[in-house]
Every structure is written in C-alpha cells, then in structure tokens.
Design a protein around this motif. Structure first.
Motif, PDB file in Angstrom:
ATOM      1  N   TYR A  23      29.395 -25.921 -20.761  1.00  0.00           N
ATOM      2  CA  TYR A  23      29.248 -26.452 -19.471  1.00  0.00           C
ATOM      3  C   TYR A  23      28.716 -25.404 -18.638  1.00  0.00           C
ATOM      4  CZ  TYR A  23      33.270 -29.439 -21.091  1.00  0.00           C
ATOM      5  OH  TYR A  23      34.268 -30.338 -21.520  1.00  0.00           O
ATOM      6  N   ILE A  24      27.910 -25.907 -17.538  1.00  0.00           N
ATOM      7  CA  ILE A  24      27.123 -25.192 -16.618  1.00  0.00           C
ATOM      8  C   ILE A  24      27.379 -25.562 -15.526  1.00  0.00           C
ATOM      9  CG2 ILE A  24      25.135 -26.194 -16.940  1.00  0.00           C
ATOM     10  CD1 ILE A  24      23.811 -23.178 -16.983  1.00  0.00           C
ATOM     11  N   THR A  25      27.592 -24.602 -14.500  1.00  0.00           N
ATOM     12  CA  THR A  25      27.305 -24.906 -12.980  1.00  0.00           C
ATOM     13  C   THR A  25      26.148 -24.976 -12.641  1.00  0.00           C
ATOM     14  OG1 THR A  25      27.285 -22.357 -12.458  1.00  0.00           O
ATOM     15  CG2 THR A  25      29.441 -23.318 -12.426  1.00  0.00           C
ATOM     16  N   ASP A  26      25.610 -25.883 -11.911  1.00  0.00           N
ATOM     17  CA  ASP A  26      24.549 -26.563 -11.369  1.00  0.00           C
ATOM     18  C   ASP A  26      24.575 -26.478  -9.820  1.00  0.00           C
ATOM     19  OD1 ASP A  26      21.560 -27.549 -11.238  1.00  0.00           O
ATOM     20  OD2 ASP A  26      22.518 -29.388 -11.271  1.00  0.00           O
ATOM     21  N   TRP A  27      24.152 -25.504  -9.357  1.00  0.00           N
ATOM     22  CA  TRP A  27      24.303 -25.028  -7.856  1.00  0.00           C
ATOM     23  C   TRP A  27      23.271 -26.006  -6.990  1.00  0.00           C
ATOM     24  CZ3 TRP A  27      28.598 -22.907  -6.755  1.00  0.00           C
ATOM     25  CH2 TRP A  27      29.163 -21.960  -7.650  1.00  0.00           C
ATOM     26  N   THR A  28      23.591 -26.289  -5.908  1.00  0.00           N
ATOM     27  CA  THR A  28      22.696 -27.246  -4.889  1.00  0.00           C
ATOM     28  C   THR A  28      22.022 -26.744  -4.221  1.00  0.00           C
ATOM     29  OG1 THR A  28      24.514 -28.879  -5.162  1.00  0.00           O
ATOM     30  CG2 THR A  28      22.703 -29.280  -3.738  1.00  0.00           C
ATOM     31  N   ASP A  29      20.700 -26.865  -4.142  1.00  0.00           N
ATOM     32  CA  ASP A  29      19.832 -26.262  -2.885  1.00  0.00           C
ATOM     33  C   ASP A  29      20.323 -26.589  -1.314  1.00  0.00           C
ATOM     34  OD1 ASP A  29      17.589 -25.550  -1.342  1.00  0.00           O
ATOM     35  OD2 ASP A  29      16.122 -26.496  -2.819  1.00  0.00           O
ATOM     36  N   ALA A  30      20.682 -25.479  -0.717  1.00  0.00           N
ATOM     37  CA  ALA A  30      21.170 -25.621   0.459  1.00  0.00           C
ATOM     38  C   ALA A  30      20.366 -26.606   1.586  1.00  0.00           C
ATOM     39  CB  ALA A  30      21.581 -24.164   1.069  1.00  0.00           C
ATOM     40  N   ARG A  31      19.265 -26.597   1.562  1.00  0.00           N
ATOM     41  CA  ARG A  31      18.254 -26.994   2.377  1.00  0.00           C
ATOM     42  C   ARG A  31      18.721 -28.800   2.202  1.00  0.00           C
ATOM     43  NH1 ARG A  31      13.153 -28.905   0.241  1.00  0.00           N
ATOM     44  NH2 ARG A  31      12.752 -28.144  -1.813  1.00  0.00           N
ATOM     45  N   LEU A  32      18.906 -29.212   0.938  1.00  0.00           N
ATOM     46  CA  LEU A  32      19.522 -30.422   0.768  1.00  0.00           C
ATOM     47  C   LEU A  32      21.023 -30.859   1.083  1.00  0.00           C
ATOM     48  CD1 LEU A  32      17.981 -30.836  -2.761  1.00  0.00           C
ATOM     49  CD2 LEU A  32      17.034 -31.418  -0.559  1.00  0.00           C
ATOM     50  N   VAL A  33      21.835 -29.970   1.451  1.00  0.00           N
ATOM     51  CA  VAL A  33      23.227 -30.190   1.952  1.00  0.00           C
ATOM     52  C   VAL A  33      23.281 -30.569   3.580  1.00  0.00           C
ATOM     53  CG1 VAL A  33      25.532 -29.331   1.667  1.00  0.00           C
ATOM     54  CG2 VAL A  33      23.946 -28.927   0.015  1.00  0.00           C
ATOM     55  N   PRO A  34      23.789 -31.535   3.762  1.00  0.00           N
ATOM     56  CA  PRO A  34      23.654 -31.676   5.341  1.00  0.00           C
ATOM     57  C   PRO A  34      24.669 -30.900   5.933  1.00  0.00           C
ATOM     58  CG  PRO A  34      23.797 -33.871   4.374  1.00  0.00           C
ATOM     59  CD  PRO A  34      23.891 -32.798   3.348  1.00  0.00           C
ATOM     60  N   THR A  35      24.545 -30.215   7.381  1.00  0.00           N
ATOM     61  CA  THR A  35      25.309 -29.440   7.979  1.00  0.00           C
ATOM     62  C   THR A  35      26.872 -30.059   8.020  1.00  0.00           C
ATOM     63  OG1 THR A  35      24.608 -30.165  10.141  1.00  0.00           O
ATOM     64  CG2 THR A  35      23.618 -28.244   9.286  1.00  0.00           C
ATOM     65  N   ALA A  36      26.921 -31.184   7.850  1.00  0.00           N
ATOM     66  CA  ALA A  36      28.372 -32.086   8.048  1.00  0.00           C
ATOM     67  C   ALA A  36      29.386 -31.732   6.858  1.00  0.00           C
ATOM     68  CB  ALA A  36      28.298 -33.320   8.114  1.00  0.00           C
ATOM     69  N   GLU A  37      28.606 -30.972   5.906  1.00  0.00           N
ATOM     70  CA  GLU A  37      29.457 -30.525   4.730  1.00  0.00           C
ATOM     71  C   GLU A  37      30.112 -29.123   5.109  1.00  0.00           C
ATOM     72  OE1 GLU A  37      30.505 -32.369   2.348  1.00  0.00           O
ATOM     73  OE2 GLU A  37      28.895 -34.083   2.260  1.00  0.00           O
ATOM     74  N   GLY A  38      29.663 -28.726   5.973  1.00  0.00           N
ATOM     75  CA  GLY A  38      30.258 -27.133   6.480  1.00  0.00           C
ATOM     76  C   GLY A  38      29.661 -26.099   5.867  1.00  0.00           C
ATOM     77  N   GLU A  39      30.163 -25.117   5.761  1.00  0.00           N
ATOM     78  CA  GLU A  39      29.740 -23.699   5.284  1.00  0.00           C
ATOM     79  C   GLU A  39      29.981 -23.582   3.775  1.00  0.00           C
ATOM     80  OE1 GLU A  39      31.286 -20.514   7.721  1.00  0.00           O
ATOM     81  OE2 GLU A  39      29.622 -20.485   9.115  1.00  0.00           O
ATOM     82  N   PHE A  40      29.351 -22.679   3.439  1.00  0.00           N
ATOM     83  CA  PHE A  40      29.606 -22.328   1.804  1.00  0.00           C
ATOM     84  C   PHE A  40      29.486 -20.798   1.907  1.00  0.00           C
ATOM     85  CE2 PHE A  40      28.563 -21.146  -2.518  1.00  0.00           C
ATOM     86  CZ  PHE A  40      29.573 -21.995  -3.391  1.00  0.00           C
ATOM     87  N   THR A  41      30.809 -20.154   1.457  1.00  0.00           N
ATOM     88  CA  THR A  41      30.820 -18.740   1.721  1.00  0.00           C
ATOM     89  C   THR A  41      31.132 -18.033   0.357  1.00  0.00           C
ATOM     90  OG1 THR A  41      33.351 -18.761   2.063  1.00  0.00           O
ATOM     91  CG2 THR A  41      31.943 -18.979   4.081  1.00  0.00           C
ATOM     92  N   LEU A  42      31.488 -16.898   0.085  1.00  0.00           N
ATOM     93  CA  LEU A  42      31.652 -16.110  -1.021  1.00  0.00           C
ATOM     94  C   LEU A  42      33.191 -16.622  -1.625  1.00  0.00           C
ATOM     95  CD1 LEU A  42      30.982 -14.100  -3.223  1.00  0.00           C
ATOM     96  CD2 LEU A  42      31.963 -12.301  -1.820  1.00  0.00           C
ATOM     97  N   ASP A  43      34.072 -16.732  -0.526  1.00  0.00           N
ATOM     98  CA  ASP A  43      35.325 -17.293  -0.692  1.00  0.00           C
ATOM     99  C   ASP A  43      35.208 -18.787  -1.407  1.00  0.00           C
ATOM    100  OD1 ASP A  43      36.814 -15.373  -0.084  1.00  0.00           O
ATOM    101  OD2 ASP A  43      37.160 -16.035   2.072  1.00  0.00           O
ATOM    102  N   ASP A  44      34.282 -19.660  -0.845  1.00  0.00           N
ATOM    103  CA  ASP A  44      34.153 -21.018  -1.536  1.00  0.00           C
ATOM    104  C   ASP A  44      33.587 -20.959  -2.901  1.00  0.00           C
ATOM    105  OD1 ASP A  44      34.940 -22.295   0.949  1.00  0.00           O
ATOM    106  OD2 ASP A  44      32.867 -21.940   1.803  1.00  0.00           O
ATOM    107  N   TYR A  45      32.750 -19.902  -3.098  1.00  0.00           N
ATOM    108  CA  TYR A  45      32.289 -19.780  -4.554  1.00  0.00           C
ATOM    109  C   TYR A  45      33.704 -19.573  -5.453  1.00  0.00           C
ATOM    110  CZ  TYR A  45      28.767 -18.082  -8.095  1.00  0.00           C
ATOM    111  OH  TYR A  45      27.978 -18.132  -8.989  1.00  0.00           O
ATOM    112  N   ILE A  46      34.209 -18.648  -5.180  1.00  0.00           N
ATOM    113  CA  ILE A  46      35.438 -18.332  -5.735  1.00  0.00           C
ATOM    114  C   ILE A  46      36.242 -19.402  -6.204  1.00  0.00           C
ATOM    115  CG2 ILE A  46      37.537 -16.833  -5.875  1.00  0.00           C
ATOM    116  CD1 ILE A  46      36.127 -14.622  -4.472  1.00  0.00           C
ATOM    117  N   ASP A  47      36.479 -20.406  -4.812  1.00  0.00           N
ATOM    118  CA  ASP A  47      37.437 -21.419  -5.092  1.00  0.00           C
ATOM    119  C   ASP A  47      36.776 -22.312  -6.058  1.00  0.00           C
ATOM    120  OD1 ASP A  47      39.061 -20.603  -3.167  1.00  0.00           O
ATOM    121  OD2 ASP A  47      38.229 -21.596  -1.537  1.00  0.00           O
ATOM    122  N   TYR A  48      35.448 -22.474  -6.125  1.00  0.00           N
ATOM    123  CA  TYR A  48      34.652 -23.398  -6.981  1.00  0.00           C
ATOM    124  C   TYR A  48      34.980 -23.256  -8.394  1.00  0.00           C
ATOM    125  CZ  TYR A  48      31.900 -26.255  -3.611  1.00  0.00           C
ATOM    126  OH  TYR A  48      31.494 -27.100  -2.709  1.00  0.00           O
TER     127      TYR A  48
END
Length: 451
Positions: free
Chosen positions: A154-179
């Motif tokens: 299995y592999i994590t396929d990270w999303t290009d941030a310019r394709l994520v609407p601001t309505a989805e909120g921030e993505f922080t280092l804490d969020d990375y660990i959560d993921y």
C-alpha cells in the motif's frame, strides 16, 4: 524534505500572505510560452517526419532535438502514473490492480492488489508512506516495484494542495500524523510501515503515540529510510540553510497563494515550482550536462539513452504544492528546533514519547553519500527508542549511494530490498497482546476517522 534557497517578495506574517503575484507571474510566464512550445512541437514533428528528406540529415535531427529540448524544459509536467500492471511473484507473472481503499481530502491510500487466480498467497502487509516534499508518490515507483514480489503493498498518494478547496480546511503536521494513524487502523495490526525521507519524523511520532496508548493497531515493524530524525547529526547544506535563515525567512520568501482558477484558489502553499528550483539549483551542473547529453543522444539517434532521460525527467519535473502550514511547521520542528530528538515534539498538545516504543521493531537505512539526510540522522532513531529491545533494532548503511539510491536503483534492489524483506519476515510472528486502554476514545481523537 529538501529546502532550497529561493528568492521571494513581500514581508508577510503567517496567515497573511502577500506573495500571490509570485504564483501569478509563474502562471503568466507559463502561458506566455504556449505559442513557442506549440511552434517547437510543430518543428520537432516536421524534422522527424520520415517523408521529409531533412529528417535523415544531421542538421534536421539537430533542429528536431533542439525543439524537443526547448519544449520539455518549458512545459508543466502532470502527475505521472505508477504503471505497474504485473509483478513476478512465486515464479509467475501476477496481474496488479490499483485500488483506492482509503481516502481523505489530502491523501488517498492505493493498494496494489494482486490477482492470484483463485490461489491463496498471504504476504506481509507493507504500508509505504511517501514523502510530502514536492514530488508525487510516483517518485517511489521503483520502491513499490521492488517490494511487490514479496509484500502486499500500500502507498500514500498525497494530493496536490492547489487542487484542494479551502473549504476542506488546513493540513498541518498534526494532521499528517493523524492520517498515518488512521491508515494503520484501516490496515490492521499485522502491518509493517516504511517511511521514505520526509515522513520518517511523523511516522515515528505516530508509532510512538500508538505505542503509548497501547493501541493494538500499532505496526509490527517500522523502516525509516534516509529520514531527518535528528538533523544535528552530520548536518548537510540543507540543514545549515534552515538554521541560518530561520522560520521567518521561509514565511516571507517561499509562501504564496494559489491563484484562480485552480480549485485551491487562495490556499496558502509552498509551491512545487519553488521546490523544484531548489532541487535543480543544488545540482545545476549535473542537470545542464544531462540535457546537453540528451540533445546529443537525439542527434545521434540513440533512442535508448534518450528514453531513459525522458523517463527520469518526466518524474523529476512533476511537482506538487504543499500547504503552507504543514511546510512551515515541518521546517520549524524538524530542521530548526530539532523537537523530536530534544524530547519537545508534540501532537495535539501531547508530548511525543519515543521511549514508549517497545513492541514495534525498528530498522533504519542510510546512504553513505546522502547529501540531503546526512549519515547518522536516521540512525538517531535507535537512541530515541531507549526501551526497545536490541534484537528488535537493525541499522544498515548502504555504501556508494546518495539520497535517491537509498530507495531506488540497482543497489537498492540488490542489497537493500533483501535486508528489508528479511527484517519484515523476522517480525511477522505474533507480538505480545497489548492491553487496550480506551481504544474507542483513541480512535475518536484521530482527525478524519479510524479504521
């Protein structure tokens, strides 16, 4: 995560980004070159048409080669595909199907599912956590390909941030660990996790949190490859730059805002084109020589060498944006404050306790000539896991490879992969059952859901 020395504009504070013109100028310059790229493409086709007598001359091939070099160095490269339709396993060719088995706004989990044709073959479950450092997960195509024959990958396929609407909120280092924790819950307790480069720190933190909570979904083993666990060890030019500049310099000079009409319009990001500038500037002579050789290969009709160049740069020049908050927090915590080795790193307000890791086996891998993560920076994880039994720790220093060679290339396939496979198999046995402490509550703390 490599840090390049970039210029910028405007004095800003985090959250008040004033560098939107930087991204807009990049988009405008790319658009302005469209007519020239179209002309170059037409020129290349004209001088390569076998009906055209010029295509059989050195001059004609030179014109076609020059046109292709120009077009390739000025285009925007899209996200590549893994393109791994089969693997050789158990002495036969096994079809592979890519399936998305878990999804969040900033990441998808891809399973390379094998079709055994009715047979049953249980293989160790391996989660590869790809870097979120400017390139797409396909940079690890060679890593995935090498691990597929003997592992359920299995592999994590990270999303290009310019394709994520601001309505989805921030993505922080804490969020990375959560993921990472959420994905491990999805995959179950018999998983092995491999972190390549940048994710070494958040993966280590996630495992430490899970072990401290006695989470039964903690992985059986953790493989850290060329990661910046402690950048005070044998610091490289990348590390020196971060400490010299300080976090405020990065805020002012490398953070910009996604322009219209991208879905992530107005999202603060560290743009991929700046990261690519840093990558290229670190080895500018090498890249210039590679493109000069590419031109000569085209003129000489050396198709194999030219195709190898195309394959490498199709991947290398394909870059993605990172959220500003994740990038700045990572630079600050990992490269400037050295929070993890100093015992000061936190996740959701809780201190990360490396000594809590007592069940998950640890393997670290470094490259002798790594100029991104210096020798000793990844191995430092062993010192932090002070309560992990010595027989559950393994370190390998690969001779004669740089950063890229730690996870790709001939030496990776012939010398590193067998050691990883042996390490994983040696930790496939049942671990002591951990006492579950408020598991439901632990799951509820994971942003984006659990298993």
């Amino acid at each position: 995560m490599a840090i390049g020395e970039f210029g910028g504009s405007g004095e800003t504070e985090f959250g008040l980004y004033g560098t939107l013109p930087l991204y807009m100028m990049y988009e405008a310059s790319h658009a302005a070159l469209n007519p020239a790229r179209t002309m170059a493409e037409a020129t290349k086709l004209y001088f390569r048409n076998p009906i055209n007598p010029w295509s059989h001359t050195a001059l004609g091939r030179s014109w076609a080669a020059a046109a292709e070099v120009f077009e390739r160095t000025t285009r925007r490269y899209g996200k590549p595909s893994f393109d791994l339709p089969t693997t050789l396993s158990h002495g036969r060719s096994v079809p592979i199907t890519e399936r998305i088995v878990w999804s969040r706004p900033f990441c998808k989990l891809i399973h390379f599912e094998k079709s055994w044709g009715g047979d049953s073959h249980r293989q160790p479950k391996l989660l590869i956590v790809a870097p979120m450092s400017g390139h797409f997960a396909t940079l690890l195509r060679g890593t995935v390909e090498a691990m597929l024959p003997d592992h359920d990958v299995y592999i994590t396929d990270w999303t290009d941030a310019r394709l994520v609407p601001t309505a989805e909120g921030e993505f922080t280092l804490d969020d990375y660990i959560d993921y990472v924790i959420s994905i491990l819950h999805k995959l179950g307790p018999d998983t092995h996790v491999m972190a390549v480069c940048q994710p070494a720190v958040p993966v280590f933190a996630a495992v430490a949190r899970m072990e401290e909570d006695r989470d039964p979904y903690a992985p059986r083993s953790m493989i850290l490859m060329g990661g910046p666990i402690d950048t005070r060890e044998n610091p490289t030019g990348v590390n020196d730059l971060a400490e010299e500049r300080g976090i405020d310099w990065f805020r002012r000079n490398v953070i910009t805002t996604v322009p219209f009409p991208h879905p992530g319009f107005m999202r603060p990001v560290y743009p991929g084109f700046l990261q690519l500038t840093g990558f290229v500037s670190m080895n500018l002579d090498r890249h210039m020589s590679a493109h000069r050789d590419f031109f000569h290969h085209l003129v000489a009709n050396d198709g194999d060498s030219a195709e190898k160049h195309r394959d490498f740069y199709d991947e290398y020049l394909a870059v993605m944006d990172l959220t500003a908050e994740f990038y700045l927090q990572t630079v600050d915590a990992v490269f400037i404050k050295h929070a993890l080795p100093k015992g000061e790193m936190t996740h959701r307000g809780r201190l990360i306790r490396p000594e809590a890791i007592t069940s998950t086996a640890l393997m670290t891998i470094e490259g002798e000539n790594d100029d991104i993560s210096g020798v000793g920076q990844t191995r430092a994880a062993h010192k932090l896991c002070s309560r992990l039994a010595p027989e559950k720790k393994v370190h390998w220093l690969q001779p004669k490879v740089g950063h890229y060679g730690v996870f790709n290339g001939s030496r990776f396939r012939s010398e590193i992969v067998p050691r990883i496979t042996q390490f994983i198999l040696s930790n496939e046995g049942a671990r002591p059952t951990a006492k579950v402490v408020k598991l439901a509550g632990a799951k509820s703390r994971i942003k984006g859901g659990g298993a």
